[in-house]
Design a protein around this motif. Structure first.
Motif, mmCIF file in Angstrom:
data_model
loop_
_atom_site.group_PDB
_atom_site.id
_atom_site.type_symbol
_atom_site.label_atom_id
_atom_site.label_comp_id
_atom_site.label_asym_id
_atom_site.label_seq_id
_atom_site.Cartn_x
_atom_site.Cartn_y
_atom_site.Cartn_z
ATOM 1 N N PHE A 27 0.647 -1.015 0.039
ATOM 2 C CA PHE A 27 -0.047 -0.135 -0.013
ATOM 3 C C PHE A 27 0.369 1.067 0.251
ATOM 4 O O PHE A 27 2.024 1.289 0.475
ATOM 5 C CB PHE A 27 -0.985 0.458 1.407
ATOM 6 C CG PHE A 27 -2.225 1.352 1.275
ATOM 7 C CD1 PHE A 27 -2.869 1.281 1.027
ATOM 8 C CD2 PHE A 27 -0.941 2.016 1.966
ATOM 9 C CE1 PHE A 27 -4.040 1.930 1.018
ATOM 10 C CE2 PHE A 27 -1.983 3.424 2.244
ATOM 11 C CZ PHE A 27 -3.573 3.389 2.103
ATOM 12 N N PHE A 91 4.416 -8.751 0.489
ATOM 13 C CA PHE A 91 5.344 -7.926 0.407
ATOM 14 C C PHE A 91 4.175 -6.839 1.437
ATOM 15 O O PHE A 91 3.113 -5.859 0.661
ATOM 16 C CB PHE A 91 5.639 -6.870 -0.210
ATOM 17 C CG PHE A 91 6.151 -5.416 -0.405
ATOM 18 C CD1 PHE A 91 7.005 -5.009 0.412
ATOM 19 C CD2 PHE A 91 5.233 -4.220 -0.379
ATOM 20 C CE1 PHE A 91 7.394 -3.353 1.283
ATOM 21 C CE2 PHE A 91 5.649 -2.890 0.291
ATOM 22 C CZ PHE A 91 6.927 -2.437 1.136
ATOM 23 N N SER A 92 4.361 -6.593 2.440
ATOM 24 C CA SER A 92 3.796 -5.689 3.509
ATOM 25 C C SER A 92 2.499 -5.819 3.537
ATOM 26 O O SER A 92 1.871 -7.015 3.771
ATOM 27 C CB SER A 92 4.135 -4.078 3.176
ATOM 28 O OG SER A 92 3.568 -3.725 3.907
ATOM 29 N N MET A 93 1.374 -5.275 3.134
ATOM 30 C CA MET A 93 -0.310 -5.496 3.072
ATOM 31 C C MET A 93 -0.242 -6.554 2.268
ATOM 32 O O MET A 93 -1.107 -7.463 2.108
ATOM 33 C CB MET A 93 -1.291 -3.656 2.297
ATOM 34 C CG MET A 93 -2.636 -5.004 2.245
ATOM 35 S SD MET A 93 -3.165 -3.463 0.723
ATOM 36 C CE MET A 93 -4.675 -4.119 0.389
ATOM 37 N N TYR A 96 -0.071 -9.455 5.135
ATOM 38 C CA TYR A 96 -1.241 -9.486 5.710
ATOM 39 C C TYR A 96 -2.387 -10.329 4.922
ATOM 40 O O TYR A 96 -3.169 -11.385 5.353
ATOM 41 C CB TYR A 96 -2.091 -8.223 5.743
ATOM 42 C CG TYR A 96 -1.342 -7.290 6.337
ATOM 43 C CD1 TYR A 96 -0.030 -7.199 7.550
ATOM 44 C CD2 TYR A 96 -1.437 -5.567 6.785
ATOM 45 C CE1 TYR A 96 0.971 -6.241 7.547
ATOM 46 C CE2 TYR A 96 -1.120 -4.541 6.742
ATOM 47 C CZ TYR A 96 0.266 -5.407 7.375
ATOM 48 O OH TYR A 96 0.684 -3.697 8.034
ATOM 49 N N MET A 188 -7.381 -2.896 6.010
ATOM 50 C CA MET A 188 -5.598 -3.011 7.540
ATOM 51 C C MET A 188 -6.121 -2.707 8.920
ATOM 52 O O MET A 188 -5.621 -3.307 9.604
ATOM 53 C CB MET A 188 -4.918 -2.613 6.288
ATOM 54 C CG MET A 188 -4.176 -3.063 5.630
ATOM 55 S SD MET A 188 -3.097 -2.125 5.207
ATOM 56 C CE MET A 188 -2.997 -0.827 3.965
ATOM 57 N N ILE A 215 8.625 0.458 9.471
ATOM 58 C CA ILE A 215 7.418 -0.149 9.959
ATOM 59 C C ILE A 215 6.336 -1.178 10.295
ATOM 60 O O ILE A 215 6.258 -1.803 10.715
ATOM 61 C CB ILE A 215 7.058 -0.101 8.183
ATOM 62 C CG1 ILE A 215 6.474 1.433 7.393
ATOM 63 C CG2 ILE A 215 5.075 -0.193 8.034
ATOM 64 C CD1 ILE A 215 5.524 1.997 6.168
ATOM 65 N N HIS A 241 12.006 0.157 3.946
ATOM 66 C CA HIS A 241 10.535 -0.495 3.682
ATOM 67 C C HIS A 241 10.503 -1.185 2.494
ATOM 68 O O HIS A 241 10.519 -2.402 2.364
ATOM 69 C CB HIS A 241 9.528 0.041 4.387
ATOM 70 C CG HIS A 241 8.241 -0.583 4.443
ATOM 71 N ND1 HIS A 241 8.166 -1.828 4.561
ATOM 72 C CD2 HIS A 241 6.790 -0.612 4.039
ATOM 73 C CE1 HIS A 241 6.858 -2.129 4.976
ATOM 74 N NE2 HIS A 241 5.776 -1.414 4.121
HETATM 75 C C1 MLT Z 1 2.178 -1.641 2.916
HETATM 76 O O1 MLT Z 1 3.964 -1.134 2.322
HETATM 77 O O2 MLT Z 1 1.678 -2.250 2.454
HETATM 78 C C2 MLT Z 1 2.000 -0.806 4.331
HETATM 79 O O3 MLT Z 1 2.845 0.280 4.587
HETATM 80 C C3 MLT Z 1 1.215 -1.735 5.363
HETATM 81 C C4 MLT Z 1 0.425 -1.092 6.675
HETATM 82 O O4 MLT Z 1 0.322 -0.528 6.376
HETATM 83 O O5 MLT Z 1 0.359 -1.545 7.159
#
Ligand code: MLT
Length: 273
Positions: A27, A91-93, A96, A188, A215, A241
């Motif tokens: 994101f 990657f990151s989001m 998740y 998120m 992050i 990041h």
């Molecule tokens: C991302 O890079 O996807 C975001 O930093 C995820 C987040 O805001 O938790």
């Protein structure tokens, strides 16, 4: 190309031939963040880099999104592309969403790459920040996410030394539909706790951190890797990041070595008796 899945149009870059590797973006980005990985991996693998619903070139959501819904879109895309099993990279989001996929259909994935992500959900303060982000997105458009995120994505040294990378990042972030980012922020904010999932992950796993990532800091990622049985943990030096774009050679070397090892592990070496 675009594919019609779950009643919406999803964009996916589908490049190369071989064992499939699905790369899930962060994101406020889209599949273009994986450009260097698509080039490096597609010589030997089929790389699939989708845009989540409402981001990049995929259609906007018409109902509220959850991380589970993004994951269901990826499963439907795999069905549409007739991909039974794949390596999953997030990657990151995207990480998740990878956790949500492992909750929904662990049998569809043969190996896992987690980059700059974390398993814990947001606390109250984090949720409040995401709601504020959603309001700013309505007020200022995608620039709200760009202004908030850009300083956290790469190191100061990279800002000075790689102005072309910063320019490409701005192009990607400024092209994002603001309303799609609102959906992602809210999804998120209310994502599930994935800590309990970690010990159940039973596929070869690579965890990549950036030395200066605020992050998903390296110590948080190390603790995540320690809870995944047999996971390999690496920290990329002088990176913040956005490791896949900031240090693409180091990132790709780790991923290529991991994919080779993971495919050897999954082979059956018993000679016929
Ligand atoms: C991302 O890079 O996807 C975001 O930093 C995820 C987040 O805001 O938790």
């Amino acid at each position: 190309m675009k594919k019609h899945v779950n009643g919406t149009e999803l964009f996916v870059q589908d490049q190369g031939q071989g064992a499939p590797v699905i790369l899930l973006h962060g994101f406020p980005l889209d599949h273009r963040m994986w450009q260097s990985q698509i080039e490096a991996l597609s010589a030997n693998y089929r790389v699939l880099a989708p845009d989540f619903r409402g981001m990049g070139q995929s259609d906007l959501p018409v109902t509220p999104m959850s991380l589970t819904q993004y994951a269901q879109d990826i499963l439907a895309l795999m069905d549409e592309l007739r991909i039974e099993k794949a390596t999953l990279g997030g990657f990151s989001m995207g990480g998740y969403v990878a956790f949500a996929l492992l909750r929904l259909a662990p049998e569809r994935f043969s190996a896992l790459i987690l980059a700059n992500t974390r398993p814990e959900p947001d606390g109250q303060e984090g949720r409040k920040n995401r709601m504020n982000m959603a309001v700013s997105l309505y007020d200022k458009g995608a620039a709200a996410a760009r202004n908030a995120m850009l300083p956290k994505l790469v190191t100061e040294a990279t800002v000075q030394e790689q102005p072309q990378l910063i320019d490409s990042l701005k192009v990607i972030m400024d092209s994002m539909p603001a309303e799609g980012l609102v959906h992602a922020s809210i999804a998120m904010a209310f994502r599930a706790d994935s800590v309990g999932l970690l010990p159940t992950i039973s596929v070869p796993t690579l965890v990549i951190a950036g030395e200066q990532d605020a992050i998903a800091p390296p110590d948080v990622m190390k603790s995540m890797a320690d809870q995944i049985p047999g996971a390999n943990f690496h920290v990329i030096p002088s990176a913040s990041h956005l490791t896949p774009m900031e240090k693409p050679e180091a990132f790709n070397d780790l991923v290529l070595a991991f994919l080779k090892e993971a495919s050897l592990k999954s082979m059956d070496y018993r000679s016929p008796s």
